[in-house]
Every structure is written in structure tokens, then in C-alpha cells.
Design a protein around this motif. Sequence first.
Motif, PDB file in Angstrom:
ATOM      1  N   GLN A 183       0.806  -1.225   0.000  1.00  0.00           N
ATOM      2  CA  GLN A 183       0.000   0.000   0.000  1.00  0.00           C
ATOM      3  C   GLN A 183       0.837   1.273   0.000  1.00  0.00           C
ATOM      4  O   GLN A 183       0.319   2.345  -0.357  1.00  0.00           O
ATOM      5  CB  GLN A 183      -0.921  -0.013   1.224  1.00  0.00           C
ATOM      6  N   TRP A 215      -0.858  -9.803   2.833  1.00  0.00           N
ATOM      7  CA  TRP A 215      -1.637 -10.183   1.667  1.00  0.00           C
ATOM      8  C   TRP A 215      -0.893 -10.263   0.335  1.00  0.00           C
ATOM      9  O   TRP A 215      -1.427 -10.797  -0.633  1.00  0.00           O
ATOM     10  CB  TRP A 215      -2.842  -9.257   1.461  1.00  0.00           C
ATOM     11  N   GLU A 271      -4.801  -9.869   9.304  1.00  0.00           N
ATOM     12  CA  GLU A 271      -6.194 -10.087   8.946  1.00  0.00           C
ATOM     13  C   GLU A 271      -6.416 -11.320   8.051  1.00  0.00           C
ATOM     14  O   GLU A 271      -6.946 -11.217   6.932  1.00  0.00           O
ATOM     15  CB  GLU A 271      -6.771  -8.846   8.266  1.00  0.00           C
ATOM     16  N   ASN A 282      -8.670  -8.979  12.232  1.00  0.00           N
ATOM     17  CA  ASN A 282      -9.723  -7.974  12.070  1.00  0.00           C
ATOM     18  C   ASN A 282     -10.930  -8.445  12.881  1.00  0.00           C
ATOM     19  O   ASN A 282     -11.359  -9.589  12.711  1.00  0.00           O
ATOM     20  CB  ASN A 282     -10.082  -7.860  10.578  1.00  0.00           C
ATOM     21  N   GLU A 321      -5.597   1.914  -1.170  1.00  0.00           N
ATOM     22  CA  GLU A 321      -6.568   1.171  -0.393  1.00  0.00           C
ATOM     23  C   GLU A 321      -7.177   0.017  -1.172  1.00  0.00           C
ATOM     24  O   GLU A 321      -8.381  -0.068  -1.398  1.00  0.00           O
ATOM     25  CB  GLU A 321      -7.659   2.117   0.115  1.00  0.00           C
ATOM     26  N   PHE A 339      -6.751   7.507   4.483  1.00  0.00           N
ATOM     27  CA  PHE A 339      -6.747   7.130   5.905  1.00  0.00           C
ATOM     28  C   PHE A 339      -5.621   7.810   6.683  1.00  0.00           C
ATOM     29  O   PHE A 339      -5.458   7.573   7.877  1.00  0.00           O
ATOM     30  CB  PHE A 339      -6.540   5.618   6.047  1.00  0.00           C
TER      31      PHE A 339
HETATM   32  C1  GCO Z   1      -7.264  -3.887   6.554  1.00  0.00           C
HETATM   33  C2  GCO Z   1      -5.903  -3.766   6.159  1.00  0.00           C
HETATM   34  C3  GCO Z   1      -5.465  -2.384   5.754  1.00  0.00           C
HETATM   35  C4  GCO Z   1      -6.561  -1.465   5.218  1.00  0.00           C
HETATM   36  C5  GCO Z   1      -7.239  -0.703   6.339  1.00  0.00           C
HETATM   37  C6  GCO Z   1      -8.386   0.154   5.788  1.00  0.00           C
HETATM   38  O1  GCO Z   1      -7.497  -3.858   7.769  1.00  0.00           O
HETATM   39  O2  GCO Z   1      -8.099  -4.057   5.679  1.00  0.00           O
HETATM   40  O3  GCO Z   1      -5.028  -4.224   7.190  1.00  0.00           O
HETATM   41  O4  GCO Z   1      -4.572  -2.733   4.744  1.00  0.00           O
HETATM   42  O5  GCO Z   1      -6.007  -0.550   4.325  1.00  0.00           O
HETATM   43  O6  GCO Z   1      -7.802  -1.577   7.243  1.00  0.00           O
HETATM   44  O7  GCO Z   1      -9.308  -0.676   5.140  1.00  0.00           O
END
Ligand code: GCO
Length: 449
Positions: A23, A125, A169, A224, A406, A415
Motif C-alpha cells: 500500500q 496479503w 487479517e 480484524n 486502499e 486514511f
Molecule cells: C485492513 C488492512 C489495511 C486497510 C485498512 C483500511 O485492515 O483491511 O489491514 O490494509 O487498508 O484496514 O481498510
Amino acid sequence: MPTAPMPQFPAGFRWGVSTSAYQIEGAADTDGRGPSSWDTFARTPGRIIDGSSGDVACDHYHRYAEDVALMAGLGVTAYRFSVAWPRVLPTGAGTVNASGLDFYDRLVDELLAHGIDPVATLFHWDLPQPLEDAGGWLNRDTAPRFAAYADLVAARLGDRVKLWITLNEPFIHMSLGHGMGVHAPGRTLLFDAFPVAHHQLLGHGLAVAALRARGSGPVGIANNYSPVRTVGGSRADAAAAATYEALHNRLFTDPLLGRGYPTELGFDTAAVRDGDLAVIAAPLDVLGVNYYHPTAVRAPEEDSPLPFDLVPLTGYPRTAFDWPVVPDGLRELLGWLHRSYGAELPPVQITESGCAYDDTPDADGRVHDPDRIAYLDGHLRAVRAAIDDGVDVTGYFVWSLLDNWEWAEGFTKRFGLVHVDYHTQRRTPKSSYAWLRDVIAAARREPPR
Ligand code: GCO
């Protein structure tokens, strides 16, 4: 602007910011980096809302020193970044790309030179494409390959990294990447994606063992989480909410904390072999919690392919991502973890918390983001309240230091505490940066209590 003074946090509380390699780094084809599943996905027409990719992103690969200086100006005590597996092992295994490891070596030393703890996520990821071609996380072989990669990185950085986060996540990577197909690698397996869950967790457990064998510092994972709100009063609504809670919040927590997989999900667990659950349940030093918002759930419509329907959670302010702003949801979630897992719950760090708003510079080039200040103020107070409720929370990382790429939303969601002009790569601290700097400075000045 918030007026009430921020409550005090425990001595040694970790104040951080989070990012991820694909990112922010850019330099996608630089110094030997190989392609990842996200390079492939982003280059597939129609997958990314604005047709962009992480090819350049925030050019952090070249501008990391400037970005570390921004972190130092903020006064953070830690920086959570991710190591790009394809930058270190372009094919996912085998020959090491020395330039890739050299970059993270420089980054870690730059952080330490500014008194900032490096917190390294090993998988955020960006799976090397050759491994994706071999089945990715559907292939059990990816688990030991992940552990070998973790060992390699720890051999180089383990003397200086202060906390390892194995996976970021795994639920989102499974559900959006392999269930719904809206993230890389774009598979639409729905509930047949369970092997992706299991092989990620197996990779986590094997990597924990490898990291511990290196004697290289505390280890955690960043899940998450989303507290579930039941919509409707029927038994079917309650059952749907319980199913979603098991899928989103327990599938990647129960096995980590020694409870095995939630049986109510009815997954085909043929991928689970003898001994796997013991590997997965390797003790954790930290449980990372990425929190954004609660999820409202009701019983599924007749033709729904899933055992639940997600519905909008109304009655709250919303971010530019149309996510509800619910600070109490974080306190609720932390309380749920505390009550659900008791003494099995390791210390918690909020490894991601943040919000997207359409931040643009004003005529003077300044970027005012009062909504982000309100968001952070509310969520920090929720963390303090959870600590008062008895939850052992030892850190808070804002997502994110910089506006960044994003995923499927491309560059349309900002963000950052710092605005990035993607045409010039100019960084402009927003008003939330100054606000958080003052909060952290006060917190670090106050005597421990
Ligand atoms: C996620 C990822 C991040 C995102 C952030 C906003 O939690 O999805 O770890 O890479 O960019 O959360 O969606």
C-alpha cells in the motif's frame, strides 16, 4: 475539536502508526522484487475502482527516511510496517533477494535511530505470484514456505524487531480474497474457502516456532474484529448473528487460543491433520486487534448464498468509506474478547484503528481533518475505558501514517494522518497529526500511575 482532556494511559503504553508494504512502498519492479498476487490482481482490468495499482503508491521504498522523520515528529514509540515477501523471496522460496532484505535492514535501523520500535508484519496479503500459481493458501505447502520466509527475515532483523506480527487479517484475506473475490487472488469459493483459513493459521503456527527458535522477540498476529449487532428479534436473526460472530471473530481466535475451530460453522475440515491444532495454538505474546466498526446481521433472505445477511448499521456518523463511526464498539469488542477468552487472552494491542475522509488541502495548503480527530479521540477513550474494565491493552496503532493505496478502492480512500499528493509525493501533515502529536507528548510526559 475535543475539549475534555485525554485520560492517562498505563506506563509504557505503545503509541504507533501502521502501514503495509504493497500500500505504500511502490518500487514494484525495483531491486529484484518479484510480483505478488496483488500486482496481478491490480493489473487485471476492472478489479480496482480507479484502475490504479501499488506500482508507485507513496514511493516509501525511496522516501522511507522522510517518512520515519514524520513518525518521529509525531512522537510515536512504534511503527508497524509489513515486509513484502516477494521483495525478499521473489519466487516465494529459494534464492534470497539481498537488496530486498537490505531495504528492511535500513528501515529498521532508521527507526531505531529515532527511538521508534520496529513492529514487523510478515504477511500483509502480497503473496509471491509463483506461490499463488501453485495454489496459494489453498495449498498446504504455502504454510511451511511462510515459516521458512519468516525464519529468513528473523535471521536478518530478529536482533532489532521488537514485535513480530505473523499475519495481517487472515479473515479478510480468506473472505474477500478467496470467498467473495473482491480482493486478490479473486477467488469466489464462499464457504469452501476454509482451507485458506487453516493453511494461514498453520503457517502462523509454524512461523511462531521458527521465530522463537531464532530467539527473536515477542510474536503476535493481527486479526480484524467486528462486534456483531443482531437486527430483528427472531431466533433466526439471533442464529445468523451467532454464525457471523463465529466466522468473523472466532474462526481465527479460538484455534489460536487452544479451542480448535468453531464447530457451528459446519466447515469441511478435511484440511486439518493430526497435530495441526497444537502447532496453531503456539502461545502468543500479543493479540493484535484491527477494529474499524461493528457489523449488523440478520437472518438470510431465501435466496442468500450465506447463512446470514449483513445490513447497514444506521444511526451513526459515517466515514468516506460509508463505515459507521462507533467508538464504543471497540470497548464492546475488547470486553467480548476479555469475557470470552479470560486468562487465555494475551495482552492486546490495537494494531489498526482509523478512518477515511475526503481530505484535501485548503487554499493555504493545509489539510484540516476534524472528523479524524473526533474519531481518534473517541476510540482512544474507548481503549482507556476497556482498560478500566480490566482488559490488558498495551498499545494503539493508527491506520495510517500516510494516505495510501486502499486495495480495491485504489487511491480513493484517504486514511492518513499525513496527506499524500500522489502526483508529487508531497507529504502534508493534517491537523489530526498535530492533535495526536500533542496527545502522545502529554501521555509520554505524565508520570506512570
Ligand atoms: C485492513 C488492512 C489495511 C486497510 C485498512 C483500511 O485492515 O483491511 O489491514 O490494509 O487498508 O484496514 O481498510
